[in-house]
Design a protein around this motif. Structure first.
Motif, PDB file in Angstrom:
ATOM      1  N   ALA A 157      -7.690   4.053   8.373  1.00 21.55           N
ATOM      2  CA  ALA A 157      -6.718   4.251   7.290  1.00 21.55           C
ATOM      3  C   ALA A 157      -7.383   4.064   5.924  1.00 21.55           C
ATOM      4  O   ALA A 157      -8.275   3.231   5.762  1.00 21.55           O
ATOM      5  N   LEU A 158      -6.940   4.850   4.951  1.00 25.08           N
ATOM      6  CA  LEU A 158      -7.414   4.757   3.568  1.00 25.08           C
ATOM      7  C   LEU A 158      -6.534   3.753   2.825  1.00 25.08           C
ATOM      8  O   LEU A 158      -5.374   4.046   2.536  1.00 25.08           O
ATOM      9  N   CYS A 159      -7.061   2.573   2.540  1.00 26.79           N
ATOM     10  CA  CYS A 159      -6.258   1.515   1.931  1.00 26.79           C
ATOM     11  C   CYS A 159      -6.624   1.325   0.462  1.00 26.79           C
ATOM     12  O   CYS A 159      -7.746   1.599   0.044  1.00 26.79           O
ATOM     13  N   ARG A 160      -5.656   0.824  -0.303  1.00 23.88           N
ATOM     14  CA  ARG A 160      -5.881   0.619  -1.737  1.00 23.88           C
ATOM     15  C   ARG A 160      -6.965  -0.421  -2.003  1.00 23.88           C
ATOM     16  O   ARG A 160      -7.604  -0.371  -3.048  1.00 23.88           O
ATOM     17  N   VAL A 219       1.922   4.442  11.143  1.00 23.11           N
ATOM     18  CA  VAL A 219       1.907   4.414   9.682  1.00 23.11           C
ATOM     19  C   VAL A 219       3.311   4.775   9.205  1.00 23.11           C
ATOM     20  O   VAL A 219       3.851   5.812   9.600  1.00 23.11           O
ATOM     21  N   ASP A 259       2.686   9.861   0.944  1.00 21.50           N
ATOM     22  CA  ASP A 259       2.260   8.489   1.255  1.00 21.50           C
ATOM     23  C   ASP A 259       1.429   8.457   2.543  1.00 21.50           C
ATOM     24  O   ASP A 259       0.457   7.708   2.635  1.00 21.50           O
ATOM     25  N   LEU A 260       1.824   9.250   3.531  1.00 24.95           N
ATOM     26  CA  LEU A 260       1.011   9.316   4.758  1.00 24.95           C
ATOM     27  C   LEU A 260      -0.351   9.938   4.446  1.00 24.95           C
ATOM     28  O   LEU A 260      -1.389   9.488   4.962  1.00 24.95           O
ATOM     29  N   ALA A 306      -1.982   9.745   1.734  1.00 22.88           N
ATOM     30  CA  ALA A 306      -2.806   8.755   1.021  1.00 22.88           C
ATOM     31  C   ALA A 306      -3.369   7.695   1.961  1.00 22.88           C
ATOM     32  O   ALA A 306      -4.255   6.934   1.573  1.00 22.88           O
ATOM     33  N   MET A 307      -2.836   7.612   3.190  1.00 23.50           N
ATOM     34  CA  MET A 307      -3.381   6.688   4.190  1.00 23.50           C
ATOM     35  C   MET A 307      -4.316   7.413   5.166  1.00 23.50           C
ATOM     36  O   MET A 307      -4.913   6.784   6.028  1.00 23.50           O
ATOM     37  N   VAL A 332      -2.675   6.795  12.816  1.00 28.71           N
ATOM     38  CA  VAL A 332      -4.063   6.768  12.374  1.00 28.71           C
ATOM     39  C   VAL A 332      -4.832   5.912  13.380  1.00 28.71           C
ATOM     40  O   VAL A 332      -4.280   4.947  13.927  1.00 28.71           O
ATOM     41  N   ALA A 345      -7.620   5.167  -1.314  1.00 32.53           N
ATOM     42  CA  ALA A 345      -6.842   6.331  -1.757  1.00 32.53           C
ATOM     43  C   ALA A 345      -5.442   5.878  -2.141  1.00 32.53           C
ATOM     44  O   ALA A 345      -4.936   4.865  -1.648  1.00 32.53           O
ATOM     45  N   ILE A 346      -4.826   6.670  -3.018  1.00 34.31           N
ATOM     46  CA  ILE A 346      -3.438   6.439  -3.438  1.00 34.31           C
ATOM     47  C   ILE A 346      -2.886   7.791  -3.850  1.00 34.31           C
ATOM     48  O   ILE A 346      -3.651   8.677  -4.256  1.00 34.31           O
ATOM     49  N   ASP A 347      -1.584   7.965  -3.715  1.00 34.13           N
ATOM     50  CA  ASP A 347      -1.019   9.212  -4.239  1.00 34.13           C
ATOM     51  C   ASP A 347      -0.452   8.950  -5.630  1.00 34.13           C
ATOM     52  O   ASP A 347      -0.017   7.850  -5.950  1.00 34.13           O
ATOM     53  N   ASP A 392       0.862  -1.185   0.000  1.00 33.47           N
ATOM     54  CA  ASP A 392       0.000   0.000   0.000  1.00 33.47           C
ATOM     55  C   ASP A 392       0.902   1.241   0.000  1.00 33.47           C
ATOM     56  O   ASP A 392       2.106   1.131  -0.216  1.00 33.47           O
ATOM     57  N   ASP A 393       0.315   2.422   0.180  1.00 35.91           N
ATOM     58  CA  ASP A 393       1.157   3.619   0.207  1.00 35.91           C
ATOM     59  C   ASP A 393       2.077   3.629   1.420  1.00 35.91           C
ATOM     60  O   ASP A 393       3.157   4.214   1.380  1.00 35.91           O
ATOM     61  N   ALA A 394       1.632   2.996   2.498  1.00 35.18           N
ATOM     62  CA  ALA A 394       2.428   2.938   3.720  1.00 35.18           C
ATOM     63  C   ALA A 394       2.023   1.694   4.489  1.00 35.18           C
ATOM     64  O   ALA A 394       0.982   1.091   4.218  1.00 35.18           O
ATOM     65  N   ALA A 395       2.855   1.305   5.435  1.00 38.16           N
ATOM     66  CA  ALA A 395       2.547   0.158   6.293  1.00 38.16           C
ATOM     67  C   ALA A 395       1.733   0.628   7.490  1.00 38.16           C
ATOM     68  O   ALA A 395       1.873   1.767   7.947  1.00 38.16           O
ATOM     69  N   LEU A 396       0.873  -0.259   7.981  1.00 35.94           N
ATOM     70  CA  LEU A 396       0.122  -0.014   9.218  1.00 35.94           C
ATOM     71  C   LEU A 396       0.609  -1.001  10.262  1.00 35.94           C
ATOM     72  O   LEU A 396       0.546  -2.217  10.042  1.00 35.94           O
TER      73      LEU A 396
END
Lengths: 318, 318
Positions: free
Chosen positions: B141-144, B41, B73-74, B76-77, B136, B203-205, A27-31
């Motif tokens: 979190a906004l995940c792909r 994150v 990236d943050l 986008a999450m 978060v 979401a994604i950047d 993903d854009d970042a890890a959780l």
């Protein structure tokens, strides 16, 4: 040839699983879910080809070392490793190279149950950057500023081996595989660091050289140090590679890249330190003591005072 | 010339102070106190000279962008930024260069109250690697993988500007400073991401290009997408730089490096999305919808179907 996303898939397929990784690579970042009440411990170190390792280093050894130097920083804080991120710059997307790199990286990651949770792969000169994350209970971290006058100074392992390997590599002659293994596959002293937390005072890992790194501890703590260089343990391989005592002392006292721990502890903790080291299956040796002042004084058993030619190793030379 | 430790002192002197940094730059690792009950994150991205930015990029812009792509990236999450680490490889220890780099890096760090807590400086080809840390609340979190059939697809800002700047730079002709600013100093949409958390789905950047990044969302979510390329907002600067509609569409749909957010949200949330964007002072535009399938279909208002020449940008070309 494989593209960036194929490389990421190769990396992801080999990652250690952990229950506290809510969302890992992809993903854009890890959780991540840190444990309640613990402090997060974070270190980041990069290795560049030709600067931090010889160009002929095997990819698996580069993978091992890139993680090892970072885990060594967690060890020096007394932290429990948990996660890491990896940024890998490669001149070209070479899947076989990446697989070999991962052989070394994963071997060490699995040994410490470290999950790779993110990062990137990019085109560029060969370079590996790792960030590691660990935990420590509040008040138990081993900090550089915690050395106290009267503390014993200890070191783990046999410093000087990595510098001897580098000297052999530079000279281009006979190369001892034991020494080269110490340069390419340093052992991060994680188990020792965990047992020292709450017991030792200050700690640092030896990357720039024993005297230089001890000077960092002294500077941060506002103290001085006296070291008996001849009390430093000598590996058989170093003895054979550096029969001249002054050359050997220079390797031991000023050679970098060993990633052993140098730490200080109250004299009353001597037995506990020995027990902690035994529990971690790691050799430790008492080599001096913390004194008032601001200098690191390096002496030998048979000379008034031996001084190293250099205060240590710097990536950037003045 | 300054050595490594002088550079670290210069960096430390300019770091943002935060109460949750127990121990920052200067020890083996940083000690940080994550807030109770929150998820951590983490994102890590490297920028290499000549690959991720033109060699003539100003040091201050490199500093800004190295942090911006990670904060993006943050964003986008939907995460709140907190800390970062920095690994800086330089051909030589140039204090003036580092000061200029920090001008850009710190300007963005202060704007988001991000504390630099560790990292390293090494000798090597110019490269900047940053790891960012944010928080978060669990489940927000906004995940792909969270896009759902029927979702609207939205985009922030005016994608294509950065690609137009890069095209101008490559052509060597007239260079629009507005476009160049969008390439060199992208705005991470942190405020927007925070307001979308709990409201939007996925979401994604946009780093690889709108269509390529939207394809990542579709792949992770098991859905398809329909985009009206002519619904994408066009900046005045892009309009002037790319008067030909197909060239302009290629910049908008396939150009990378914009670091805008592409996100999906239920149709019922349209008013809430517009309010969130207004609250974040960020322009957002509805450009399509999520459908069943696995393809990203890009159409124009006056043609049956317009297809980009390339699926997006890759650092590693196949």
């Amino acid at each position: 040839m494989a593209g960036e996303f194929d490389l990421i898939d190769r990396i992801r397929a080999r990652t250690v699983a952990r229950g506290d990784v809510v969302l890992g690579i992809g993903d854009d970042a890890a959780l991540l879910q840190p444990p309640a009440g613990m402090q997060l411990v974070v270190a980041m170190d990069a290795l560049n080809a030709g600067i931090h390792f010889p160009h002929d280093t095997a990819p698996a050894d580069i993978g091992w070392k890139a993680l090892a130097v970072n885990l060594s920083d967690l060890a020096a804080m007394g932290a429990t490793p948990a996660w890491c991120t990896l940024s890998l710059s490669l001149p070209e997307p070479d899947a076989a190279w990446v697989d070999a790199f991962l052989d070394g990286f994963d071997a060490l990651a699995r040994a410490h149950a470290v999950a790779l949770v993110g990062g990137d792969t990019t085109r560029g000169p060969l370079s590996v950057c790792v960030t590691v994350f660990g935990f420590v209970a509040p008040g138990r971290a081993l900090c550089r500023a915690a050395a106290r006058v009267g503390d014993d100074i200890w070191v783990s392992g046999t410093p000087g081996d990595a510098a001897a390997a580098l000297a052999q590599w530079r000279a281009g002659g006979t190369r001892d595989p034991v020494l080269r293994g110490r340069l390419d596959r340093p052992t991060p002293r994680v188990a020792l660091g965990l047992r020292l937390a709450g017991l030792a005072h200050a700690a640092i890992d030896i990357s720039d050289g024993l005297l230089a790194d001890l000077a960092h501890v002294c500077g941060a703590s506002g103290v001085g140090a006296e070291i008996d260089v001849d009390a430093l343990p000598v590996s058989d391989a170093l003895h054979a590679a550096a029969p001249d005592p002054d050359t050997r002392r220079a390797r031991q006292a000023s050679g970098g890249d060993d990633y052993e721990l140098c730490f200080t502890a109250p004299a009353a903790a001597q037995h506990a330190i020995v027990d902690a080291a035994a529990g971690a299956s790691t050799r430790v040796t008492r080599i001096g003591r913390i004194v008032e002042g601001d200098a690191v004084d390096a002496r030998t058993g048979d000379a008034a005072a031996w001084r190293p030619a250099s205060g240590g190793y710097r990536h950037f030379q003045d």
